[in-house]
Design a protein around this motif. Sequence first.
Motif, PDB file in Angstrom:
ATOM      1  N   CYS A  25       0.837  -1.203   0.000  1.00 40.83           N
ATOM      2  CA  CYS A  25       0.000   0.000   0.000  1.00 40.83           C
ATOM      3  C   CYS A  25       0.866   1.245   0.000  1.00 40.83           C
ATOM      4  N   LYS A  26       1.931   1.203   0.784  1.00 40.80           N
ATOM      5  CA  LYS A  26       2.805   2.369   0.853  1.00 40.80           C
ATOM      6  C   LYS A  26       3.486   2.607  -0.484  1.00 40.80           C
ATOM      7  N   ASP A  27       3.866   1.524  -1.106  1.00 39.48           N
ATOM      8  CA  ASP A  27       4.477   1.648  -2.435  1.00 39.48           C
ATOM      9  C   ASP A  27       3.510   2.319  -3.392  1.00 39.48           C
ATOM     10  N   LYS A  28       2.298   1.860  -3.290  1.00 44.65           N
ATOM     11  CA  LYS A  28       1.281   2.403  -4.190  1.00 44.65           C
ATOM     12  C   LYS A  28       1.122   3.898  -3.947  1.00 44.65           C
ATOM     13  N   ARG A  29       1.209   4.267  -2.699  1.00 42.08           N
ATOM     14  CA  ARG A  29       1.028   5.684  -2.381  1.00 42.08           C
ATOM     15  C   ARG A  29       2.135   6.543  -2.954  1.00 42.08           C
ATOM     16  N   THR A  30       3.323   6.004  -2.970  1.00 38.97           N
ATOM     17  CA  THR A  30       4.402   6.802  -3.548  1.00 38.97           C
ATOM     18  C   THR A  30       4.143   7.054  -5.021  1.00 38.97           C
ATOM     19  N   LYS A  31       3.549   6.071  -5.646  1.00 37.43           N
ATOM     20  CA  LYS A  31       3.300   6.242  -7.087  1.00 37.43           C
ATOM     21  C   LYS A  31       2.122   7.178  -7.332  1.00 37.43           C
ATOM     22  N   THR A  32       1.098   6.999  -6.562  1.00 38.32           N
ATOM     23  CA  THR A  32      -0.085   7.832  -6.786  1.00 38.32           C
ATOM     24  C   THR A  32      -0.481   8.528  -5.495  1.00 38.32           C
ATOM     25  N   PRO A  33      -0.053   9.762  -5.356  1.00 42.96           N
ATOM     26  CA  PRO A  33      -0.491  10.509  -4.176  1.00 42.96           C
ATOM     27  C   PRO A  33      -1.997  10.773  -4.234  1.00 42.96           C
ATOM     28  N   LEU A  34      -2.526  11.113  -3.093  1.00 39.66           N
ATOM     29  CA  LEU A  34      -3.979  11.326  -3.004  1.00 39.66           C
ATOM     30  C   LEU A  34      -4.386  12.551  -3.812  1.00 39.66           C
ATOM     31  N   ARG A  35      -5.217  12.323  -4.759  1.00 37.88           N
ATOM     32  CA  ARG A  35      -5.705  13.466  -5.561  1.00 37.88           C
ATOM     33  C   ARG A  35      -7.203  13.353  -5.681  1.00 37.88           C
ATOM     34  N   HIS A  55     -10.143  26.849   5.637  1.00 38.45           N
ATOM     35  CA  HIS A  55      -8.688  26.935   5.523  1.00 38.45           C
ATOM     36  C   HIS A  55      -8.241  26.255   4.232  1.00 38.45           C
ATOM     37  N   PRO A  56      -8.267  27.000   3.153  1.00 36.10           N
ATOM     38  CA  PRO A  56      -7.968  26.377   1.859  1.00 36.10           C
ATOM     39  C   PRO A  56      -6.559  25.788   1.788  1.00 36.10           C
ATOM     40  N   ILE A  57      -5.669  26.248   2.651  1.00 40.34           N
ATOM     41  CA  ILE A  57      -4.317  25.672   2.635  1.00 40.34           C
ATOM     42  C   ILE A  57      -4.390  24.174   2.924  1.00 40.34           C
ATOM     43  N   CYS A  58      -5.342  23.823   3.728  1.00 36.71           N
ATOM     44  CA  CYS A  58      -5.461  22.417   4.116  1.00 36.71           C
ATOM     45  C   CYS A  58      -5.987  21.540   2.990  1.00 36.71           C
ATOM     46  N   MET A  59      -6.381  22.149   1.901  1.00 36.00           N
ATOM     47  CA  MET A  59      -6.827  21.329   0.764  1.00 36.00           C
ATOM     48  C   MET A  59      -5.718  20.392   0.317  1.00 36.00           C
ATOM     49  N   LYS A  60      -4.489  20.753   0.672  1.00 36.10           N
ATOM     50  CA  LYS A  60      -3.349  19.887   0.398  1.00 36.10           C
ATOM     51  C   LYS A  60      -3.596  18.478   0.943  1.00 36.10           C
ATOM     52  N   LEU A  61      -4.354  18.437   1.991  1.00 35.70           N
ATOM     53  CA  LEU A  61      -4.575  17.142   2.641  1.00 35.70           C
ATOM     54  C   LEU A  61      -5.331  16.176   1.740  1.00 35.70           C
ATOM     55  N   ILE A  62      -6.197  16.699   0.919  1.00 32.21           N
ATOM     56  CA  ILE A  62      -6.955  15.780   0.076  1.00 32.21           C
ATOM     57  C   ILE A  62      -6.522  15.831  -1.379  1.00 32.21           C
ATOM     58  N   HIS A  63      -5.644  16.740  -1.690  1.00 33.59           N
ATOM     59  CA  HIS A  63      -5.194  16.777  -3.078  1.00 33.59           C
ATOM     60  C   HIS A  63      -3.740  17.188  -3.118  1.00 33.59           C
ATOM     61  N   LYS A  64      -2.907  16.258  -3.521  1.00 36.64           N
ATOM     62  CA  LYS A  64      -1.473  16.533  -3.590  1.00 36.64           C
ATOM     63  C   LYS A  64      -1.074  16.679  -5.042  1.00 36.64           C
ATOM     64  N   ASN A  65      -0.351  17.733  -5.318  1.00 34.73           N
ATOM     65  CA  ASN A  65       0.082  17.899  -6.700  1.00 34.73           C
ATOM     66  C   ASN A  65       1.493  17.368  -6.937  1.00 34.73           C
ATOM     67  N   ASP A  66       2.092  16.842  -5.878  1.00 36.79           N
ATOM     68  CA  ASP A  66       3.437  16.286  -6.051  1.00 36.79           C
ATOM     69  C   ASP A  66       3.377  15.102  -7.005  1.00 36.79           C
ATOM     70  N   ALA A  67       4.456  14.939  -7.699  1.00 34.92           N
ATOM     71  CA  ALA A  67       4.492  13.811  -8.636  1.00 34.92           C
ATOM     72  C   ALA A  67       4.585  12.506  -7.872  1.00 34.92           C
ATOM     73  N   VAL A  68       5.344  12.550  -6.800  1.00 28.65           N
ATOM     74  CA  VAL A  68       5.564  11.312  -6.051  1.00 28.65           C
ATOM     75  C   VAL A  68       5.039  11.509  -4.630  1.00 28.65           C
ATOM     76  N   GLY A  69       4.353  10.510  -4.156  1.00 30.10           N
ATOM     77  CA  GLY A  69       3.857  10.598  -2.789  1.00 30.10           C
ATOM     78  C   GLY A  69       4.896  10.110  -1.816  1.00 30.10           C
ATOM     79  N   GLU A  70       4.561  10.257  -0.543  1.00 28.29           N
ATOM     80  CA  GLU A  70       5.500   9.798   0.463  1.00 28.29           C
ATOM     81  C   GLU A  70       5.069   8.430   0.968  1.00 28.29           C
ATOM     82  N   ALA A  71       5.990   7.571   1.123  1.00 29.26           N
ATOM     83  CA  ALA A  71       5.655   6.219   1.561  1.00 29.26           C
ATOM     84  C   ALA A  71       5.229   6.244   3.019  1.00 29.26           C
TER      85      ALA A  71
END
Lengths: 942, 554
Positions: free
Chosen positions: A830-840, B447-463
Amino acid sequence: MPATKKQQGSGGSALKRLRKSLTAAGVVGQQSKASRSRKDRKRGVPTEVGKNSTADKLSVIRDEFNPFEIKTERTKFDVLNRKVKGTGGKPALNKQIGEENRKKTLLMEMKNKGHVGGIVDKRFGENNPQLTPEERMLERFTKEKQKNAKASMFNLDDDDDEMGLTHYGQSLAEMDDFDDTGLRLSDDEDGPGGQLDRNVVSQMHFGGFEDSKSGENEESDRPKSRAEVMKEIIMKSKLYKQERQAAKEEDETMREDLDEDFKDIQALLNTQSTKRKPLVSQSALFSRTEAEKPEAPNEEEKDEEEKEDEKKTNKYSDYDMLVQELVHDKRAMATDRTKTEEEIALEEKEKLEKAERARKRRMEGLDSESEDEDNKRGRGRKRQRKGANAPQGDDLDDDYLEDLEEEASKLGKGLTLEDIQNGALDEDEEDSEIEDEEGSDEEGSDEEEEDEDFSDLENDEIPEFGEDDDDMNEFGTSGVIKKIAKGKGKQTKGTASGAKREIPYTFECPSTHEEFLEILNGLDVEDVTTVVKRIRVLYHVKLGPENKAKLSTFIGVLVDHIAYVASTTTPLPHKTLESLIAHTFEIAKQLPTVAADVFVTKLKEMHGTMGKKMYQKQGSAFPDVEDITLLRCLGKVFPTSDLTHPVVTPAILYMSQALALCRVQSEIDIGRGLFLCLLFHEYQSFAKRFVPEALNFLQQSLVFLAPNNLFNNQELPGTFPISNNNDVSLHIQDPITEESEEIPSITLEQLGIETVDDDESNLLRLSLLQGVIRLLTRYLQLYASTPALVEVFEPLHNIITHMLTVSWHKDIEEQLNTLQDRLKRQIKFCKDKRTKTPLRMQSHRPIPIAQHLPKFEQGYSYDKHYDPDRERSEYNKIQAQIKKEKKGAMRELRKDNAFMAREKAKERKQKDADYDKYVKGVMTILESDQAEKKRQEREKRR
Amino acid sequence: MPQPAKKRKTSSGSSVVDFKETRQKIRSLEASLSDKANLNNVVQLMDLTSSSKTTNAQVIHAAMHALHRVFSRFMTNGDLNPPNDPSSATGKVTLWLTSQFTSYLKRLRQLLSDQEPGLQVPALKILMTLVKTQSEYANKMANDQLQPIVYAMVWNKNLSAPLHKEWIEKYVNAYDDVRYHFYRHAADIMTKTVEKGEKKNEELRRLAQNVFSMVEVIYSMPTEPSELDEFFIELPEIKKAMALKNKNGGGEEEDEDSMLLGDEGLVSEEEEEEDTKEKVSKKKDRKKTPVLQLDHHRRAFQSCWIALLKLPLTEEIYKKTLLILHKRILPHLREPRFLMDFLTDSYNVGGSVSLLALNGLFILITEYNLDYPDFYRKLYTLLDRDVMHVKYRSRFFRLLDVFLSSTLLPANLIAAFIKRLARLSLTAPPAASVIIIPFIYNLLRRHPICMKLIHKNDAVGEAEDPYDFNEQNPYETKALDSSLWELQTLSQHFYANVSTLAKIFSEKFLKPKYNLEDFMDHTYSTFFKTEIERKRKKEPAMAFEKPESCEWTL
């Protein structure tokens, strides 16, 4: 005035306007009707005021243009497009009108004040302001006429004894030649046309009165009186009535004849048995209707004969059924070829796919029926009945084959046609379409039963072979078959009585659970299945209109019985319960609403008792074995994957409430909770919905069951709630338990009791723990794709890791290890998946920024209100109206007062004047008297 | 005659005859007492009331009433007045009678804590009527009588429901003066016992329990001086004040009338003087009688509550106090600041007590300028694993909404709250999830800054989730870098209302805000009820798969 008003607006010099209005009034210039609009004429608008006299017209126009009459008020600032009311007006005129009105009303009242009596005007419509004078007059006229019409005896105008011209003492008025000629023509038209009949001549022409009074011609001679006309009408109507009756009788006899003949024709009709089925390959449409082929139950046919004798009492239902059949019958169609195996398989597949699609739509909360295909139950079934399983092609005998083919496709492609054909008779195939699950059940039961079923099958099945499954066509040959069936029925009854176990073949449909228990009295638990099956066959919905009601009560009985079996019988007869559930499923399918009602009332009961137990805080509030079985049945009968379902949703809520709020007080409670979790898992196996309560409960149980002091509440991972005030300690005392080789699985019947012996408790706790771990593994699998998997399962991972610090029984240890392993892997995945697709979650187009441009109104008007708040604007409007009305009323009252004061003053003045006059008169008399007196005195003195 | 006594009577069959005899005896004794020669019969009657000699409740009841009649007759005759000459024979008799009367009163107060409620209630009634007659006789509130009654009531070992009801409904709640004196005496009793420190903890608890059970149900505490209008003992000054109050409206009109009539000259100046005098005296009166002053009422109320809170309270009373504190106690206090310590202490307790204290604390912070350091930190720690499952959930969320309503709060604080709420929602019941979702929506909207919580524009998420759930300080949780995966899981919730609601986060944020009131106060049972009573528009769908075999083991 309307004409001039228009011109006022249009402007122009005063002279021009005057000229225009003069022409409009028709005083000067050409007079034509065309000058008035056609519409006006049609509507009957009077041309102008005073249209007849030129002087009147002129005076009106003069008033109109009198500048001294018009008062205009100059506004200080002219605002464009702003209409100001009251700038111009004719105060003098208005005043006069008001004055006159007051004189008519107020003055009259004033004068009449204090006066009693008078004449009450009761003339028709006098006090009704709605009526125009013309209408009023008209009404009065008709009233009067009506009144006069009643008293006619001495009315000279009356037609009866009219005095008039006579000829030879005969009234000439009675002899209307047109009437007579008319009569002649209508009565006998055969006569030579064109010329007058001799008869006519003799009768009608002068001098021929001798015949006129004789016989039938009498009527034609004079206009008929009203009484006579009425008489005639009555006569005629009577005649018609008689004719109608005669015709009806004729029809009746004819129909009876037909009925008698029909039996003969019927056979013919049926052998033709004529439903045409288009080929699948021919059109997609047909294939679709085909796909809706019902799993409609059809065991009714085979029992029809058997039931015949029972149903003799209501022979009309037979007839009704027949009519229905005929209505649904398509006549004179060419027959089809038999469908190939692939086609049938395809149909089956389509059917299942369609059901699946509907289910998916419901799962998303959409209306399953909005889909193109109609799978609405009620209509759908009718259609299915029409279309499905019809005999095809040259089917005389191969219906049987067909049914088997159906079966084959249903069972899957693993089996071939031959297989089934060979093995068909071994199984209990009587409900060929829908009851195959029973077959498998029966297989499980013992051999004797099977024998019986076999004989059962023979009796019931044979007639069906020749029959159409779904169409309830009565066969021409049915008579013969019936006999066979009857014979056989008797035979089997005989054999049944001789058999070891006496399961009767016919029952009253039980309406209460007690009645049902009476039927079952002396039978084995497993025999219930047979009894239920027979009841279902006997009282199939389609066998009679009253059967629906019977089955409706029976389904309740059946559900009760499931609960009864679950709560009373040990060990739990799994097979029987399963087959009972299957039966419930089948009946419920036919009566969805009733089934829903039954389960809903059950749920309400369960919820109520749980609430009570929770409130009283004594005993286990958890649903017991009976409730769990019922919930399980519910889950099988209704689709648990729907987003909302009238029965399933409350059931799920009930279960979650039980899991969340019931206090865990013993091992039994945990066990029951575990089974609820299992049920939840079953319910959500398709939709995979997230159930926090189940996970909470499982984790709670882990903590409860873990060996003493393994968990301290402060450091407990996760966010599931944990209640500290547990009186009972459920911790596993001896996690290793070397003496037992294997840890037994926990079974449902173990949970029927309320208390546990102490010496067994450790093992029981271990098996509970095992159950928890197994369930957790399943839930992990179920929620493998949930987005918050890490958040949901990481605490569990910590708990498991912590639990592994203690040494366990080897089974448990192994299971814990696997679970931990899986958890680790899943979380990592799951964590791997998250790195690939962040929550959007907001990946749609950005919302446009609100633009606050002024709103521009085309053709803005100052007088209009542009309030966007509807309510407020309406309120303001009403407020304004109130204000206006109030002001108006006040003004009127003030004017009234002034008027009254004026009138009073006038009156007083008048009075004073009169008095003065009177006094003056008296004074003059007195003066003259005095003068006379003085004069006389003077004269005397002289 | 109350039921239980009768039952007791019938249970001892032989005593029926006895009772009839004794009743006869009581009657004859009472009758004989009309003659002054037989005064000694009082003693016999007194003996009958003492339970050590008579066990029959009915006998006690009859004797008690007989004595009441006797003594009230004496009182009206003035036989109980302090004698002019104590040494004379009549004086001695009077003194003796007075002592008998006091012992009678004592006996009655003992009866208040009798086990038989059928005796308690009449005893209370008699006591109160005696208080009334005495006060009216003495023209002042007979506090020397009332105080022992209050004492007996609050220390009562068998405070039965009927007695409690009678006392509260007929007296304390009904009359302003009785309530006032009750508060005063109760406060007095409590402070004295605490100061003395003699009593055992258990007894103190009983005292607290009794007092709380009474003050809890007093609803008649006035907020306006004009609401002081019901008095048990209508002393002349009170009567005067009341009459004046009633008159106040009419007086002016009269004046006007006289003006219109033009009779000014007829009113003598003397009378006018009297009028003004009366007014002055009225003001003085007001100053004199505390019963007529709201301020004094408040003071008594406050002292009573504060004394009560000083007693050792059980958790139940503690919670109940906190529950009614903000609505029924704080508004009537003269100095609400006195409760600051109490509230902050309770807020620091943690758990549901903190939740309950929050309401009162809120009022103190907003209206009385209380400064609470690290308030948000504390608030954040209140969001523990149990908060979603407790009864006061909705109450808490209402306040939380108020506290987090400011748009000026730092975004990382808000993010921490959002993230924590979302995390808790994973184990919350649907009734709580249904609040959490719109709550988070409102916060995100604010608090629109917190919209980051549900929408991330980063290409890569954090594990690894940067958010630290166990961090107590909301400013250091790094929640702003995290993502609300929980909300996505919630959109797969089994209850359709929750799941559809959770889907709002993946739609455009067009709604300005959700009205949280619509989502409060749900429970499993209310959900169940709505679902099961929902009208079916069409036939319920049925499963299409045939039931397979089920699992019967685990």
